[in-house]
Design a protein around this motif. Structure first.
Motif, PDB file in Angstrom:
ATOM      1  N   SER A   1     -54.666  91.517  63.993  1.00 30.22           N
ATOM      2  CA  SER A   1     -53.762  90.536  64.602  1.00 30.22           C
ATOM      3  C   SER A   1     -54.307  90.147  65.966  1.00 30.22           C
ATOM      4  O   SER A   1     -54.604  91.015  66.801  1.00 30.22           O
ATOM      5  CB  SER A   1     -52.364  91.138  64.749  1.00 30.22           C
ATOM      6  N   LEU A   2     -54.463  88.836  66.198  1.00 26.23           N
ATOM      7  CA  LEU A   2     -54.880  88.315  67.493  1.00 26.23           C
ATOM      8  C   LEU A   2     -53.673  87.658  68.150  1.00 26.23           C
ATOM      9  O   LEU A   2     -53.056  86.764  67.568  1.00 26.23           O
ATOM     10  CB  LEU A   2     -56.011  87.301  67.334  1.00 26.23           C
ATOM     11  N   SER A   3     -53.337  88.112  69.359  1.00 24.86           N
ATOM     12  CA  SER A   3     -52.124  87.655  70.048  1.00 24.86           C
ATOM     13  C   SER A   3     -52.477  87.047  71.396  1.00 24.86           C
ATOM     14  O   SER A   3     -53.368  87.542  72.106  1.00 24.86           O
ATOM     15  CB  SER A   3     -51.165  88.830  70.259  1.00 24.86           C
ATOM     16  N   PHE A   4     -51.721  86.001  71.735  1.00 20.57           N
ATOM     17  CA  PHE A   4     -51.916  85.297  73.004  1.00 20.57           C
ATOM     18  C   PHE A   4     -50.540  85.070  73.624  1.00 20.57           C
ATOM     19  O   PHE A   4     -49.607  84.642  72.932  1.00 20.57           O
ATOM     20  CB  PHE A   4     -52.624  83.966  72.765  1.00 20.57           C
ATOM     21  N   TYR A   5     -50.422  85.357  74.922  1.00 16.03           N
ATOM     22  CA  TYR A   5     -49.095  85.293  75.533  1.00 16.03           C
ATOM     23  C   TYR A   5     -49.160  84.816  76.979  1.00 16.03           C
ATOM     24  O   TYR A   5     -50.182  84.896  77.655  1.00 16.03           O
ATOM     25  CB  TYR A   5     -48.401  86.657  75.460  1.00 16.03           C
ATOM     26  N   GLY A   6     -48.019  84.296  77.409  1.00 17.68           N
ATOM     27  CA  GLY A   6     -47.775  83.976  78.813  1.00 17.68           C
ATOM     28  C   GLY A   6     -46.376  84.455  79.151  1.00 17.68           C
ATOM     29  O   GLY A   6     -45.712  85.086  78.333  1.00 17.68           O
ATOM     30  N   GLY A   7     -45.908  84.140  80.347  1.00 17.40           N
ATOM     31  CA  GLY A   7     -44.566  84.576  80.703  1.00 17.40           C
ATOM     32  C   GLY A   7     -44.342  84.570  82.190  1.00 17.40           C
ATOM     33  O   GLY A   7     -45.023  83.868  82.945  1.00 17.40           O
ATOM     34  N   VAL A   8     -43.394  85.382  82.595  1.00 17.09           N
ATOM     35  CA  VAL A   8     -43.018  85.507  84.006  1.00 17.09           C
ATOM     36  C   VAL A   8     -43.309  86.929  84.453  1.00 17.09           C
ATOM     37  O   VAL A   8     -42.769  87.890  83.877  1.00 17.09           O
ATOM     38  CB  VAL A   8     -41.529  85.187  84.217  1.00 17.09           C
ATOM     39  N   GLN A   9     -44.147  87.097  85.458  1.00 19.04           N
ATOM     40  CA  GLN A   9     -44.575  88.414  85.928  1.00 19.04           C
ATOM     41  C   GLN A   9     -44.329  88.543  87.424  1.00 19.04           C
ATOM     42  O   GLN A   9     -44.613  87.623  88.199  1.00 19.04           O
ATOM     43  CB  GLN A   9     -46.053  88.627  85.609  1.00 19.04           C
ATOM     44  N   GLU A  10     -43.799  89.688  87.818  1.00 16.18           N
ATOM     45  CA  GLU A  10     -43.621  90.021  89.234  1.00 16.18           C
ATOM     46  C   GLU A  10     -44.172  91.413  89.485  1.00 16.18           C
ATOM     47  O   GLU A  10     -44.630  92.090  88.550  1.00 16.18           O
ATOM     48  CB  GLU A  10     -42.144  89.933  89.630  1.00 16.18           C
TER      49      GLU A  10
ATOM     50  N   TYR B   1     -52.950  80.545  86.041  1.00 12.79           N
ATOM     51  CA  TYR B   1     -51.727  81.011  85.426  1.00 12.79           C
ATOM     52  C   TYR B   1     -51.804  82.479  85.000  1.00 12.79           C
ATOM     53  O   TYR B   1     -52.878  83.020  84.746  1.00 12.79           O
ATOM     54  CB  TYR B   1     -51.410  80.160  84.186  1.00 12.79           C
ATOM     55  N   TYR B   2     -50.629  83.093  84.911  1.00 11.24           N
ATOM     56  CA  TYR B   2     -50.497  84.411  84.291  1.00 11.24           C
ATOM     57  C   TYR B   2     -50.673  84.271  82.774  1.00 11.24           C
ATOM     58  O   TYR B   2     -50.097  83.369  82.160  1.00 11.24           O
ATOM     59  CB  TYR B   2     -49.114  84.984  84.608  1.00 11.24           C
ATOM     60  N   TRP B   3     -51.464  85.167  82.147  1.00 15.16           N
ATOM     61  CA  TRP B   3     -51.663  85.120  80.702  1.00 15.16           C
ATOM     62  C   TRP B   3     -52.181  86.468  80.211  1.00 15.16           C
ATOM     63  O   TRP B   3     -52.539  87.350  80.993  1.00 15.16           O
ATOM     64  CB  TRP B   3     -52.652  84.010  80.310  1.00 15.16           C
ATOM     65  N   GLY B   4     -52.228  86.585  78.901  1.00 12.68           N
ATOM     66  CA  GLY B   4     -52.801  87.780  78.306  1.00 12.68           C
ATOM     67  C   GLY B   4     -53.235  87.517  76.883  1.00 12.68           C
ATOM     68  O   GLY B   4     -52.817  86.541  76.244  1.00 12.68           O
ATOM     69  N   ALA B   5     -54.094  88.395  76.358  1.00 14.83           N
ATOM     70  CA  ALA B   5     -54.572  88.309  74.980  1.00 14.83           C
ATOM     71  C   ALA B   5     -54.881  89.712  74.487  1.00 14.83           C
ATOM     72  O   ALA B   5     -55.279  90.583  75.282  1.00 14.83           O
ATOM     73  CB  ALA B   5     -55.814  87.429  74.884  1.00 14.83           C
ATOM     74  N   ARG B   6     -54.671  89.919  73.200  1.00 13.78           N
ATOM     75  CA  ARG B   6     -55.005  91.220  72.648  1.00 13.78           C
ATOM     76  C   ARG B   6     -55.390  91.124  71.179  1.00 13.78           C
ATOM     77  O   ARG B   6     -54.991  90.201  70.472  1.00 13.78           O
ATOM     78  CB  ARG B   6     -53.862  92.219  72.839  1.00 13.78           C
TER      79      ARG B   6
ATOM     80  N   VAL C   1     -44.149  84.656  66.049  1.00 13.52           N
ATOM     81  CA  VAL C   1     -43.802  84.500  67.455  1.00 13.52           C
ATOM     82  C   VAL C   1     -43.277  85.842  67.941  1.00 13.52           C
ATOM     83  O   VAL C   1     -42.733  86.626  67.153  1.00 13.52           O
ATOM     84  CB  VAL C   1     -42.756  83.388  67.678  1.00 13.52           C
ATOM     85  N   PHE C   2     -43.443  86.131  69.229  1.00 16.15           N
ATOM     86  CA  PHE C   2     -42.944  87.406  69.745  1.00 16.15           C
ATOM     87  C   PHE C   2     -42.481  87.265  71.189  1.00 16.15           C
ATOM     88  O   PHE C   2     -42.917  86.369  71.929  1.00 16.15           O
ATOM     89  CB  PHE C   2     -44.007  88.506  69.628  1.00 16.15           C
ATOM     90  N   GLY C   3     -41.604  88.172  71.561  1.00 17.11           N
ATOM     91  CA  GLY C   3     -41.169  88.321  72.950  1.00 17.11           C
ATOM     92  C   GLY C   3     -41.194  89.795  73.300  1.00 17.11           C
ATOM     93  O   GLY C   3     -40.940  90.646  72.430  1.00 17.11           O
TER      94      GLY C   3
ATOM     95  N   LEU D   1     -41.953  89.485  81.495  1.00 16.94           N
ATOM     96  CA  LEU D   1     -41.353  89.056  80.234  1.00 16.94           C
ATOM     97  C   LEU D   1     -42.321  88.084  79.587  1.00 16.94           C
ATOM     98  O   LEU D   1     -42.601  87.014  80.143  1.00 16.94           O
ATOM     99  CB  LEU D   1     -39.993  88.401  80.475  1.00 16.94           C
ATOM    100  N   ASN D   2     -42.859  88.466  78.437  1.00 23.26           N
ATOM    101  CA  ASN D   2     -43.892  87.693  77.760  1.00 23.26           C
ATOM    102  C   ASN D   2     -43.359  87.019  76.503  1.00 23.26           C
ATOM    103  O   ASN D   2     -42.481  87.557  75.815  1.00 23.26           O
ATOM    104  CB  ASN D   2     -45.064  88.592  77.346  1.00 23.26           C
ATOM    105  N   PHE D   3     -43.945  85.869  76.186  1.00 22.35           N
ATOM    106  CA  PHE D   3     -43.672  85.164  74.944  1.00 22.35           C
ATOM    107  C   PHE D   3     -45.011  84.662  74.404  1.00 22.35           C
ATOM    108  O   PHE D   3     -45.850  84.184  75.178  1.00 22.35           O
ATOM    109  CB  PHE D   3     -42.718  83.991  75.170  1.00 22.35           C
ATOM    110  N   GLY D   4     -45.201  84.793  73.080  1.00 28.00           N
ATOM    111  CA  GLY D   4     -46.506  84.388  72.586  1.00 28.00           C
ATOM    112  C   GLY D   4     -46.556  84.221  71.081  1.00 28.00           C
ATOM    113  O   GLY D   4     -45.532  84.265  70.381  1.00 28.00           O
ATOM    114  N   LEU D   5     -47.782  84.027  70.577  1.00 26.68           N
ATOM    115  CA  LEU D   5     -48.070  83.843  69.162  1.00 26.68           C
ATOM    116  C   LEU D   5     -49.088  84.888  68.702  1.00 26.68           C
ATOM    117  O   LEU D   5     -50.028  85.211  69.451  1.00 26.68           O
ATOM    118  CB  LEU D   5     -48.648  82.460  68.899  1.00 26.68           C
ATOM    119  N   SER D   6     -48.904  85.386  67.489  1.00 27.07           N
ATOM    120  CA  SER D   6     -49.865  86.292  66.869  1.00 27.07           C
ATOM    121  C   SER D   6     -50.376  85.683  65.569  1.00 27.07           C
ATOM    122  O   SER D   6     -49.589  85.105  64.794  1.00 27.07           O
ATOM    123  CB  SER D   6     -49.232  87.651  66.571  1.00 27.07           C
ATOM    124  N   PHE D   7     -51.678  85.825  65.316  1.00 28.82           N
ATOM    125  CA  PHE D   7     -52.325  85.306  64.114  1.00 28.82           C
ATOM    126  C   PHE D   7     -52.907  86.492  63.345  1.00 28.82           C
ATOM    127  O   PHE D   7     -53.725  87.231  63.899  1.00 28.82           O
ATOM    128  CB  PHE D   7     -53.426  84.303  64.481  1.00 28.82           C
TER     129      PHE D   7
END
Length: 216
Positions: A23-32, A64-69, A178-180, A208-214
């Motif tokens: 599974s390849l996941s990509f996300y963004g969100g709000v980070q503090e 921007y804030y982002w992540g991938a896994r 989709v994931f949160g 708090l992240n929201f993203g898509l997984s393939f």
């Protein structure tokens, strides 16, 4: 540098995909980030200091804030993988005014690279799949400290890091979810300054992240 490291590690682990769902996941969100103690020692142009910095995340400011896994899922709900998290922290105006610095930030990434383990509960809530995870790795931030006389502006490996995650996913198609999630990170940062000495601080972030997984 961060992306190249992640691609190389994914390539090294690629053989496990023969027996697991990838599974390849990509996300963004709000980070503090929580305030943290900062120690500066031994710089030829900057005075030794001990102070507490209040950090801002500025998730929607460039960069921007982002992540991938990449995650390999096996039987029984267990998985493991690699996560690259481009978190950010900026010292707030009050911290800069108190210290006299023009800039103190890890803003082109408080980059956290971790190897993670996961567990998911397939079918527990119908189509919704809860999951948790955690892992350890390295912090590789872009260190930025300037005060007019001294400037540090470079990527460094600054110390160990850890992450913890809890979330849920929902399928959109057979291959796309989709994931949160909530994602926290901790990093121990000992940065070298270009005019000598070190800057040390341990930073804890929450997002708090929201993203898509393939899935493949």
């Amino acid at each position: 540098m961060i992306a190249a490291t992640a691609v190389g590690l994914c390539g090294a682990l690629a053989p496990v995909s023969a027996w697991a769902e990838l599974s390849l996941s990509f996300y963004g969100g709000v980070q503090e980030a929580a305030p943290s103690d900062v120690t500066l020692r031994g710089d030829s142009l900057l005075a030794d200091r001990d102070f507490t910095s209040t950090w801002e995340g500025r998730s929607f400011d460039l960069p921007y804030y982002w992540g991938a896994r990449a995650t390999w899922w096996g039987e029984g709900g267990f998985g493991f993988g690699l996560d690259v998290n481009h978190a950010k922290v900026y010292a707030d105006a009050a911290t800069l005014a108190a210290t006299g610095y023009e800039r103190l930030e890890f803003s082109d990434g408080l980059n956290i690279l971790t190897v993670n383990a996961y567990y998911r509960w397939d079918g527990m809530l119908g189509a919704v799949t809860p999951y948790v995870g955690g892992g350890v790795g390295l912090a590789m931030p872009h260190v930025e400290l300037t005060d007019g006389a001294s400037e540090t502006f470079e990527y460094q490996v600054t110390g160990p890091a850890a992450t913890w995650i809890a979330g849920a996913s929902l399928p959109v198609t057979d291959r796309i979810d989709v994931f949160g999630e909530y994602k926290g990170t901790w990093s121990q940062n000992s940065a070298e300054l270009t005019t000598g000495g070190t800057l040390e601080t341990d930073v804890t972030t929450g997002a708090l992240n929201f993203g898509l997984s393939f899935s493949f």
